[in-house]
Design a protein around this motif. Structure first.
Motif, PDB file in Angstrom:
ATOM      1  N   MET A   1       1.179   3.019  17.468  1.00 36.65           N
ATOM      2  CA  MET A   1       0.196   1.950  17.499  1.00 36.65           C
ATOM      3  C   MET A   1       0.848   0.575  17.415  1.00 36.65           C
ATOM      4  O   MET A   1       0.306  -0.388  17.922  1.00 36.65           O
ATOM      5  N   LYS A   2       1.985   0.497  16.746  1.00 34.31           N
ATOM      6  CA  LYS A   2       2.614  -0.810  16.607  1.00 34.31           C
ATOM      7  C   LYS A   2       3.001  -1.395  17.962  1.00 34.31           C
ATOM      8  O   LYS A   2       3.029  -2.615  18.122  1.00 34.31           O
ATOM      9  N   GLU A   3       3.230  -0.530  18.948  1.00 31.16           N
ATOM     10  CA  GLU A   3       3.551  -1.017  20.290  1.00 31.16           C
ATOM     11  C   GLU A   3       2.379  -1.792  20.890  1.00 31.16           C
ATOM     12  O   GLU A   3       2.569  -2.751  21.634  1.00 31.16           O
ATOM     13  N   PHE A  27       0.501  -6.918   8.637  1.00 32.91           N
ATOM     14  CA  PHE A  27      -0.712  -6.247   9.104  1.00 32.91           C
ATOM     15  C   PHE A  27      -0.867  -4.897   8.428  1.00 32.91           C
ATOM     16  O   PHE A  27       0.105  -4.261   8.038  1.00 32.91           O
ATOM     17  N   SER A  28      -2.118  -4.438   8.338  1.00 31.36           N
ATOM     18  CA  SER A  28      -2.429  -3.075   7.911  1.00 31.36           C
ATOM     19  C   SER A  28      -3.113  -2.372   9.078  1.00 31.36           C
ATOM     20  O   SER A  28      -3.845  -2.998   9.835  1.00 31.36           O
ATOM     21  N   CYS A  48      -9.432 -10.438   9.235  1.00 33.95           N
ATOM     22  CA  CYS A  48      -9.847 -10.427  10.634  1.00 33.95           C
ATOM     23  C   CYS A  48      -9.169  -9.205  11.250  1.00 33.95           C
ATOM     24  O   CYS A  48      -8.191  -8.680  10.711  1.00 33.95           O
ATOM     25  N   TYR A  49      -9.716  -8.746  12.356  1.00 32.77           N
ATOM     26  CA  TYR A  49      -9.320  -7.451  12.901  1.00 32.77           C
ATOM     27  C   TYR A  49      -8.967  -7.534  14.374  1.00 32.77           C
ATOM     28  O   TYR A  49      -9.718  -8.123  15.158  1.00 32.77           O
ATOM     29  N   PHE A 104      -5.907  -3.206  13.560  1.00 31.16           N
ATOM     30  CA  PHE A 104      -4.919  -3.862  12.728  1.00 31.16           C
ATOM     31  C   PHE A 104      -5.673  -4.943  11.976  1.00 31.16           C
ATOM     32  O   PHE A 104      -6.367  -5.755  12.590  1.00 31.16           O
ATOM     33  N   SER A 105      -5.576  -4.946  10.658  1.00 29.78           N
ATOM     34  CA  SER A 105      -6.256  -5.970   9.857  1.00 29.78           C
ATOM     35  C   SER A 105      -5.220  -6.964   9.346  1.00 29.78           C
ATOM     36  O   SER A 105      -4.087  -6.601   9.026  1.00 29.78           O
ATOM     37  N   LEU A 106      -5.656  -8.225   9.295  1.00 31.89           N
ATOM     38  CA  LEU A 106      -4.796  -9.304   8.840  1.00 31.89           C
ATOM     39  C   LEU A 106      -5.544 -10.086   7.768  1.00 31.89           C
ATOM     40  O   LEU A 106      -6.606 -10.661   8.043  1.00 31.89           O
ATOM     41  N   SER A 107      -5.015 -10.077   6.554  1.00 30.47           N
ATOM     42  CA  SER A 107      -5.653 -10.826   5.464  1.00 30.47           C
ATOM     43  C   SER A 107      -5.507 -12.315   5.737  1.00 30.47           C
ATOM     44  O   SER A 107      -4.612 -12.757   6.472  1.00 30.47           O
TER      45      SER A 107
END
Length: 187
Positions: A1-3, A27-28, A48-49, A104-107
């Protein structure tokens, strides 16, 4: 998924491997089921996602209990209650899965950190933000200047996959028409 995350970012900026590894650490990766909520109205918006797979709806419930679809978000799109995210206040809208979804979530803290540490990510966020503002203004102009039929045709031409993935009741809400009107428009 990181790709997928790297490819998404590299549509705008190029990254060295070490730069991407640093960015990825902020990211999570999360998985949600159909009908799960990522954001509930009234909750503090912490993330945000970036949608990797699946489909979401951002909804606003008015004081009469009527649900309004503000936006849909599918693969390679960002979504949140951005007003609440950037002001770190409680959500006025809810974000719910229409399909099983991975993101991928980003605080907000990590967003700020990446923007401060990396001129490349600051540029990436600026370009994504500008694209979002343009899309939002185009949607508002469409409501102000286009008939229901024209809005339907614009949506069909721009996002034909939505019509295969989104129930007609939700499409009608997004277009600001009744389910019956949508049926007439689509025939």
């Amino acid at each position: 998924m990181k790709e997928k995350l790297r490819a998404h970012i590299e549509n705008i900026i190029l990254l060295r491997d070490d730069e991407f590894a640093h960015i990825l650490s902020h990211f999570s990766f999360e998985t949600f089921k159909k009908n799960d909520f990522l954001i509930h109205e009234g909750d503090q918006v912490k993330f945000c996602y970036l949608i990797v797979t699946g489909l979401l709806k951002l909804v606003y419930d008015d004081k009469n209990g009527k649900q309004h679809i503000v936006s849909f978000a599918m693969e390679d799109w960002w979504e949140s209650d951005f007003s609440a995210y950037f002001s770190q206040t409680n959500a006025k809208m809810s974000l719910q899965c229409i399909e099983d979804t991975t993101v991928f979530s980003l605080s907000f803290a990590n967003y700020q950190k990446l923007a401060a540490e990396s001129p490349k990510m600051k540029q990436f966020f600026l370009e994504k933000s500008n694209s979002g503002h343009i899309a939002s203004q185009n949607r508002i102009l469409s409501f102000l200047t286009s008939s229901a039929k024209e809005r339907y045709e614009q949506l069909l031409n721009q996002y034909p996959l939505l019509f295969q993935r989104v129930p007609k009741t939700l499409l009608a809400s997004y277009l600001g028409v009744s389910r019956e009107t949508l049926s007439r428009l689509s025939s």
